[in-house]
Design a protein around this motif. Sequence first.
Motif, PDB file in Angstrom:
ATOM      1  N   GLY A   4      27.628  15.798  18.578  1.00  0.00           N
ATOM      2  CA  GLY A   4      26.558  15.563  19.544  1.00  0.00           C
ATOM      3  C   GLY A   4      26.146  14.106  19.596  1.00  0.00           C
ATOM      4  O   GLY A   4      25.896  13.548  20.670  1.00  0.00           O
ATOM      5  N   VAL A   5      26.082  13.466  18.423  1.00  0.00           N
ATOM      6  CA  VAL A   5      25.745  12.042  18.345  1.00  0.00           C
ATOM      7  C   VAL A   5      26.784  11.223  19.095  1.00  0.00           C
ATOM      8  O   VAL A   5      26.445  10.332  19.896  1.00  0.00           O
ATOM      9  N   ALA A   6      28.060  11.499  18.857  1.00  0.00           N
ATOM     10  CA  ALA A   6      29.128  10.745  19.520  1.00  0.00           C
ATOM     11  C   ALA A   6      29.054  10.902  21.037  1.00  0.00           C
ATOM     12  O   ALA A   6      29.218   9.925  21.776  1.00  0.00           O
ATOM     13  N   ARG A   7      28.788  12.108  21.496  1.00  0.00           N
ATOM     14  CA  ARG A   7      28.667  12.336  22.937  1.00  0.00           C
ATOM     15  C   ARG A   7      27.497  11.530  23.509  1.00  0.00           C
ATOM     16  O   ARG A   7      27.612  10.908  24.561  1.00  0.00           O
ATOM     17  N   HIS A   8      26.372  11.556  22.818  1.00  0.00           N
ATOM     18  CA  HIS A   8      25.202  10.832  23.321  1.00  0.00           C
ATOM     19  C   HIS A   8      25.441   9.326  23.340  1.00  0.00           C
ATOM     20  O   HIS A   8      25.124   8.648  24.322  1.00  0.00           O
ATOM     21  N   LEU A   9      25.999   8.812  22.263  1.00  0.00           N
ATOM     22  CA  LEU A   9      26.231   7.368  22.202  1.00  0.00           C
ATOM     23  C   LEU A   9      27.228   6.916  23.259  1.00  0.00           C
ATOM     24  O   LEU A   9      27.129   5.800  23.781  1.00  0.00           O
ATOM     25  N   ARG A  10      28.177   7.774  23.607  1.00  0.00           N
ATOM     26  CA  ARG A  10      29.127   7.421  24.671  1.00  0.00           C
ATOM     27  C   ARG A  10      28.386   7.202  25.981  1.00  0.00           C
ATOM     28  O   ARG A  10      28.761   6.336  26.780  1.00  0.00           O
ATOM     29  N   ASP A  49      22.392  18.178  18.321  1.00  0.00           N
ATOM     30  CA  ASP A  49      23.080  19.441  18.119  1.00  0.00           C
ATOM     31  C   ASP A  49      24.553  19.161  18.393  1.00  0.00           C
ATOM     32  O   ASP A  49      24.958  18.002  18.501  1.00  0.00           O
ATOM     33  N   SER A  50      25.367  20.183  18.508  1.00  0.00           N
ATOM     34  CA  SER A  50      26.800  19.940  18.653  1.00  0.00           C
ATOM     35  C   SER A  50      27.198  19.431  20.033  1.00  0.00           C
ATOM     36  O   SER A  50      28.337  19.040  20.233  1.00  0.00           O
ATOM     37  N   TYR A  51      26.264  19.402  20.979  1.00  0.00           N
ATOM     38  CA  TYR A  51      26.606  19.014  22.343  1.00  0.00           C
ATOM     39  C   TYR A  51      25.963  17.723  22.816  1.00  0.00           C
ATOM     40  O   TYR A  51      26.430  17.117  23.773  1.00  0.00           O
ATOM     41  N   ASP A  52      24.897  17.283  22.161  1.00  0.00           N
ATOM     42  CA  ASP A  52      24.228  16.073  22.612  1.00  0.00           C
ATOM     43  C   ASP A  52      23.238  15.627  21.539  1.00  0.00           C
ATOM     44  O   ASP A  52      23.113  16.262  20.494  1.00  0.00           O
TER      45      ASP A  52
END
Length: 154
Positions: free
Chosen positions: A19-25, A105-108
Motif C-alpha cells: 500500500g505504501v509503494a502504491r501511494h508513493l508512486r 493497508d494493502s491497497y493504498d
Amino acid sequence: MPDDFNPVALMPGQLLARGVARHLRSHDFVTVVELVPAPGLRVDVMALGPKGEVWIVECKSSRADYQSDAKWQGYLAWCDRFFWAVGPDFPTELLPEGSGLMIADSYDAEILAMGPETKLAPARRKVMIQKFARHAAVRAQAARDPGFVLPFGG
C-alpha cells in the motif's frame, strides 16, 4: 496486465509495504522493498523521489512488531526523511514524536505526518541511489529469469 497479487502469501508488514509503494508512486516516487543500506540493517521500503530524495518507511503491523524493532534509529542516517507505516487500528501513540507517519493497508496509504527532513550528504546519497538501482535491477532480473539470479557477491 493481470493483477497476480495473492494477499494470503504475504505477511502483514508486506501488505502494508504494498500500500505504501502504491501511494508513493502517486507522488512520483519509485520504491524497493527489503533494501540493506548497511550490514545489520534492512529497511522495509526505500523510496526514491523525482529530485533524488531518499525516504525510508518502516512498516509495523502490530504493537509487538513495533516493540521488537531495536534498529530503526540506525535507518535515520540513510535517508532524507523517515516514516512509520501502520494499519488504521495501530496505536500510533506508541510511535516516537517527530517521525513521519503513514496509515496504510494493502491497497493504498495516506501520509498523516511528514518526517523531518535531514538531507543526506552527497556521497551518502550517491551510495543509496546506487544501492537502490542495483537492488531494483536484481529484482527485475529475478522476475524475468527466476532461479538464475545470484545474490549480491555470489
